[in-house]
Enzyme design. Structure first.
Site, PDB file in Angstrom:
ATOM      1  N   TYR A  92      26.865  45.326  -5.085  1.00 48.89           N
ATOM      2  CA  TYR A  92      27.669  44.158  -5.626  1.00 48.89           C
ATOM      3  C   TYR A  92      27.152  42.742  -4.977  1.00 48.89           C
ATOM      4  O   TYR A  92      27.795  41.978  -4.863  1.00 48.89           O
ATOM      5  CB  TYR A  92      29.185  44.082  -5.334  1.00 48.89           C
ATOM      6  N   ASP A 151      33.926  54.108   0.488  1.00 50.85           N
ATOM      7  CA  ASP A 151      32.306  54.471   0.989  1.00 50.85           C
ATOM      8  C   ASP A 151      31.290  53.520   0.899  1.00 50.85           C
ATOM      9  O   ASP A 151      31.292  52.505   0.033  1.00 50.85           O
ATOM     10  CB  ASP A 151      31.895  55.322  -0.259  1.00 50.85           C
ATOM     11  N   HIS A 398      21.345  50.696  -6.547  1.00 52.99           N
ATOM     12  CA  HIS A 398      21.912  50.580  -7.725  1.00 52.99           C
ATOM     13  C   HIS A 398      22.649  49.411  -8.004  1.00 52.99           C
ATOM     14  O   HIS A 398      23.165  48.995  -6.986  1.00 52.99           O
ATOM     15  CB  HIS A 398      22.713  51.981  -8.239  1.00 52.99           C
ATOM     16  N   TYR A 485      36.396  44.843 -12.906  1.00 58.43           N
ATOM     17  CA  TYR A 485      36.894  44.329 -11.780  1.00 58.43           C
ATOM     18  C   TYR A 485      36.202  43.753 -10.661  1.00 58.43           C
ATOM     19  O   TYR A 485      36.819  43.088  -9.704  1.00 58.43           O
ATOM     20  CB  TYR A 485      37.755  45.461 -11.275  1.00 58.43           C
ATOM     21  N   ARG A 486      34.751  43.763 -10.448  1.00 58.94           N
ATOM     22  CA  ARG A 486      34.129  43.443  -9.305  1.00 58.94           C
ATOM     23  C   ARG A 486      32.585  43.280  -9.839  1.00 58.94           C
ATOM     24  O   ARG A 486      32.294  43.976 -10.658  1.00 58.94           O
ATOM     25  CB  ARG A 486      34.235  44.494  -8.422  1.00 58.94           C
TER      26      ARG A 486
END
Length: 537
Positions: A92, A151, A398, A485-486
């Site tokens: 993210y 995680d 990723h 959501y993020r």
């Protein structure tokens, strides 16, 4: 200096860095290209491309007073800051800012566990505290509370909560921001504010009653840029006496609809922890004929999927259930779940899983005692932080797209079909969206799907494909009412733009607030898609 802040020359920035060094010490300010390597997004699909975001410097204060000093220096010189806790938000954006030239405000030295109470069941921590740190603090003191961790465990409870991250235990605790209670925030002018009961000097219930009196601004600091959180409280689950698992399988594709309804009831009744759905038919995706069926345009028919299941001798769907509490209560809840589901879904089967007192042994944590193959990640399920999730990371990392959808079997079937068709031009789409794709039940009252294509630093063509696929995934999902959501900074504007009701009124409201308290964009301009007047212009 690697890069410069917006609207600033080298001499001006050199003077700002000297002020930062005066505030926190020379050893805790970094500005060379080599020093700033750890503040790049190592999972970025735009690695070494013009769109990659770079920090101009990083500064690591030791306490709240130094945070305030850094904010005031930045405000005086109009230098944007990008606060991070442990900087482990991989997938993210990691520690990289929204605006190139921002100074990363690294809060890793604010690393105190301030309080843990196992009678009233809460913790109060600083942003540099990791889940490992909090777990170790609890274990060393023999406290009878369980954390809910994501995680991997090297992230920060504060950072993960402010990203609206999730965990894997009981419903109330899996929503980490929802389980937070009370925060301390440095505002863009350097002033210190406490929310909820913390606004009352001497309050005794800061981590027990989150609202205080009047409007509660706490939500503005989650995925927002209205301040820097320096303390935060969390509700903790009392350590259960016992843990039990069980597996339910159903034979036909359409049985998933009723299965979800029953599991929703069990979860909303606080009988179970995280339910882990799966399709045993996913094991057939390596067969070309079955892959073509599961990814067929428009989706396969129920009859075709049922025939494939029957031919393979496999059930169509399964769900792992988890139970926490006294031994007798876990047994009774499992018996109730079996009776309820098996009586309503013909052909459904139940398998007894593990059951043991807590805390778990090392072998139990490693899942070696489970009598059947399970999708449960046992460390997270039992609140024990680890780095085991790194086994899923391929290539150089990723990116992540996790659309939110209703908790219904019909919604799962729809998103399987729509996203598989909508991303068909990208060769990796069928791996993530097909007729065997199961939902994630992380959040308390909603499902999510996962799209997490890998990135490769030495393959710009692959990364360009991933980048385009991510943007299209956001758009296609939004057309059908499924919102992300993020998001990483490079996708936050795309995601924010999909929340467009009434001509983007939510975004315009956020901009009004930002302009009122931080018009120069000192705190994380662009974070959450919120841009102050200075950067909008």
């Amino acid at each position: 200096m690697a890069v410069l802040p917006p609207d600033m020359n080298a001499a001006g920035f050199a003077a700002v860095l000297e002020e930062f060094r005066g505030a926190v010490g020379a050893d805790w300010v970094w500005s060379s290209e080599d020093e700033l390597g750890p503040y790049r997004d190592s999972f970025s699909p735009v690695w070494n491309m013009e769109e990659e975001r770079h920090a101009s410097a990083a500064v690591a204060p030791e306490n709240v007073e130094q945070v305030q000093a850094i904010v005031r220096i930045a405000a005086k010189h109009k230098v944007p800051l990008f606060p991070i806790s442990t900087g482990k938000n991989f997938g993210y954006g990691g520690p990289s800012p929204n605006v190139t030239g921002s100074v990363v405000l690294d809060l890793k030295r604010l690393n105190r566990v301030l309080e843990v109470d196992d009678k009233r069941n809460f913790a109060l921590v600083e942003p540099g505290v990791s889940y490992f740190d909090l777990y170790r603090h609890i274990q060393e003191r023999g406290l009878k509370v369980m954390i809910d961790c994501p995680d991997p465990g090297w992230g920060s409870p504060i950072g993960n909560s402010l990203e609206r991250g999730i965990g894997y235990t009981m419903p109330h605790f899996r929503d980490h921001f929802g389980a937070s209670c009370g925060m301390e925030v440095v505002l863009p002018n350097g002033e210190l504010m406490r929310t909820g009961m913390g606004a009352m000097p001497g309050a005794k219930t800061w981590q027990e009653y989150k609202y205080g009196f009047g409007p509660d601004p706490s939500g503005l600091f989650a995925q927002g840029n209205f301040g820097i959180v320096t303390k935060m409280g969390f509700r903790l689950m009392p350590t259960p006496e016992y843990y039990r698992t069980g597996l339910i399988t159903v034979p036909r594709r359409r049985d998933f609809v009723k299965l979800v309804e029953h599991v929703n009831f069990l979860s909303d009744s606080s009988m179970i922890g995280e339910a882990v759905y799966g399709s045993p038919l996913a094991a057939l995706m390596g067969d070309q004929e079955f892959f073509a069926l599961a990814t067929r345009p428009g989706g396969p028919s129920d009859a075709e999927m049922d025939a494939a299941a029957q031919a393979a001798g496999l059930p169509s769907w399964q769900v792992d259930l988890q139970f926490f509490g006294p031994k007798e209560a876990t047994a009774a809840n499992w018996e109730y779940a079996k009776a309820r589901i098996l009586a309503d879904i013909p052909g459904a089967k139940a398998l007894d899983g593990d059951h043991f007192p807590l805390p778990a042994t090392e072998q139990q944590l490693l899942n070696t005692t489970q009598p059947y193959r399970t999708g449960i990640r046992r460390f997270g399920a039992l609140g024990v932080p680890s780095l085991g999730i790194w086994r899923i990371v391929q290539d150089d990392g990723h990116v992540g797209f996790f659309p939110v959808l209703p908790r219904s079997g019909e919604a799962v079937f729809e998103i399987q079909r729509v996203m598989c068709d909508g991303l068909r031009e990208f060769p990796l789409a069928g791996r993530f969206f097909n007729a065997t794709t199961a939902p994630l039940y992380w959040h308390t009252f909603a499902f999510q799907m996962v799209f997490a294509p890998s990135v490769k630093h030495d393959d710009p063509d692959h990364n360009a494909m991933v980048h385009a696929a991510m943007k299209k995934a956001v758009a296609v999902a939004a057309e059908h009412g499924w919102g992300d959501y993020r998001a990483s900074p490079i996708y936050q504007d795309d995601v924010a733009s999909t929340y467009s009701f009434n001509n983007h009124q939510l975004r315009r409201f956020h901009e009004q607030l930002k302009d009122s308290i931080d018009p120069d964009g000192i705190i994380a301009p662009g974070r959450g898609g919120i841009w102050p007047r200075r950067f909008r212009a």
